[in-house]
Design an enzyme around this catalytic site. Structure first.
Site, PDB file in Angstrom:
ATOM      1  N   ASP A  98       0.851  -1.183   0.000  1.00 41.33           N
ATOM      2  CA  ASP A  98       0.000   0.000   0.000  1.00 41.33           C
ATOM      3  C   ASP A  98       0.901   1.252   0.000  1.00 41.33           C
ATOM      4  OD1 ASP A  98      -3.040   0.820   0.476  1.00 41.33           O
ATOM      5  OD2 ASP A  98      -1.863   2.022   1.872  1.00 41.33           O
ATOM      6  N   TYR A 147     -11.645   8.346  -2.863  1.00 42.42           N
ATOM      7  CA  TYR A 147     -11.141   8.481  -1.492  1.00 42.42           C
ATOM      8  C   TYR A 147      -9.977   9.458  -1.363  1.00 42.42           C
ATOM      9  CZ  TYR A 147      -7.088   5.414  -2.320  1.00 42.42           C
ATOM     10  OH  TYR A 147      -5.901   4.875  -2.765  1.00 42.42           O
ATOM     11  N   TYR A 231      -1.668  11.486   1.936  1.00 44.31           N
ATOM     12  CA  TYR A 231      -2.503  11.844   0.787  1.00 44.31           C
ATOM     13  C   TYR A 231      -2.483  13.358   0.547  1.00 44.31           C
ATOM     14  CZ  TYR A 231      -4.329   7.111   1.375  1.00 44.31           C
ATOM     15  OH  TYR A 231      -4.451   5.742   1.488  1.00 44.31           O
ATOM     16  N   HIS A 296      -7.019  -6.809  -0.376  1.00 45.52           N
ATOM     17  CA  HIS A 296      -5.958  -5.805  -0.322  1.00 45.52           C
ATOM     18  C   HIS A 296      -4.850  -6.174   0.648  1.00 45.52           C
ATOM     19  CE1 HIS A 296      -4.148  -1.906  -0.864  1.00 45.52           C
ATOM     20  NE2 HIS A 296      -4.268  -1.610   0.410  1.00 45.52           N
TER      21      HIS A 296
END
Length: 324
Positions: A98, A147, A231, A296
């Site tokens: 990730d 997201y 992010y 995931h």
């Protein structure tokens, strides 16, 4: 605890001091704990497994401003960590999942001389697009509720998670099997008014109540801002990495994903991975493995299989690719 790049970083490690270091990088919303099975498995094979809580997570320090979460900060942390734990080893093995995969790609891009080989889970390399910033790019393709777009405003996602209950949010993220691009509708992004019976649904065999309790205890203490700041720094990272536009990854790589991974099932990703684009951007992409019936968090869902794949790749590199 290790002092790196101006912050204090917590690490979990196991294995002989003389063993080849395997640096294990977690993603969002995760911790060193995601690698608990790999730490045990790899250390039993003679490796020295080192898994940090990355900047902003768990027991590591969390700078307040998202501007302190660019790829340069994150890679700087890892270079300092390797200087501390790797001793006289010139190169180490790297594993990332990730966001840990994304940070791993940057480490390989900036300091390839430090990496013997990289096992990447879930997130393939994404070359810098000089024509469009990352957030603008995903918004154009997936819309405002994607997201990454929903995480941009400081404090907003944190409030929505708190409203929905962090325990429920973490449970859903780790055990959910939603395919395709993650969309968070504005009216109830994290299920603030869930079905009251959903807590009665049994957890999967690979993720116990004790596992969930561990994650909840850490995120109740730290909150989610540190992880969300990764992010929020994406566009700043894009600005800072202009000199690497067009650069390729010059490290041997093995890529693994679950066939039900939300990244793998996002439109365009399978085509990039299997259609030649990925190999063009990563010339030493040596293996691609798609694990059946895994989502995931493939390293937690299929721990023995993933550990075996990691060890198999590293053995091959030691035997056949010593020139890298």
């Amino acid at each position: 605890m290790v002092s790196v790049n101006g912050i204090t970083m917590h690490i979990a490690e196991k294995g002989p001091k003389e063993g080849t270091v395997v640096l294990l990088l977690h993603g969002f919303p995760d911790l060193w704990y995601t690698w608990r099975h790999q730490i045990t498995g790899l250390s039993s094979l003679g490796y020295r497994a080192v898994a940090p809580d990355l900047r902003g997570y768990g027991d590591s320090e969390s700078p307040e401003s998202f501007s302190e979460y660019t790829c340069l900060h994150l890679v700087g942390d890892l270079v300092a960590l390797l200087d501390s734990v790797a001793g006289d080893q010139e190169k180490v093995f790297l594993v990332g999942h990730d966001w840990g995969a994304i940070v791993g790609w940057y480490l390989c891009l900036f300091r390839p001389e430090k990496i013997k080989g990289f096992v990447c889970l879930s997130v393939p390399y994404k070359p810098r697009n000089p024509r469009v910033k990352p957030v603008e790019g995903v918004k154009a393709v997936f819309g405002d509720d994607y997201y990454i777009c929903r995480f941009q405003e400081p404090g907003k996602a944190e409030r929505e998670i708190a409203c929905a209950d962090p325990r429920r949010v973490l449970r859903t993220i780790f055990t959910g099997r939603e395919l395709g691009p993650p969309i968070l509708p504005k009216d109830n992004p994290f299920g603030a008014n869930p079905n009251p019976n959903c807590e009665q649904v049994e957890l999967p065999e690979w993720f116990s109540k004790e596992d969930l309790d561990f994650y909840v205890s850490k995120f109740e203490k730290t909150g989610f801002t540190g992880g969300l700041n990764y992010y929020r720094a994406m566009d700043l990272t894009w600005e800072l990495t202009a000199p690497w536009t067009g650069a390729k990854i010059q490290v041997p790589v093995k890529f693994m994903t679950g066939d039900l991974d939300m990244v793998y099932t996002t439109p365009g990703v399978k085509e990039y991975i299997h259609g030649g684009g990925f190999a063009a951007d990563v010339p030493y992409l040596l293996e691609v493995v798609v694990i059946e019936d895994a989502g995931h968090f493939v390293n937690q869902e299929k721990p023995q299989e993933v550990t075996a794949h990691i060890n198999d790749f590293f053995i091959k590199l030691q035997d056949k690719y010593k020139s890298f």
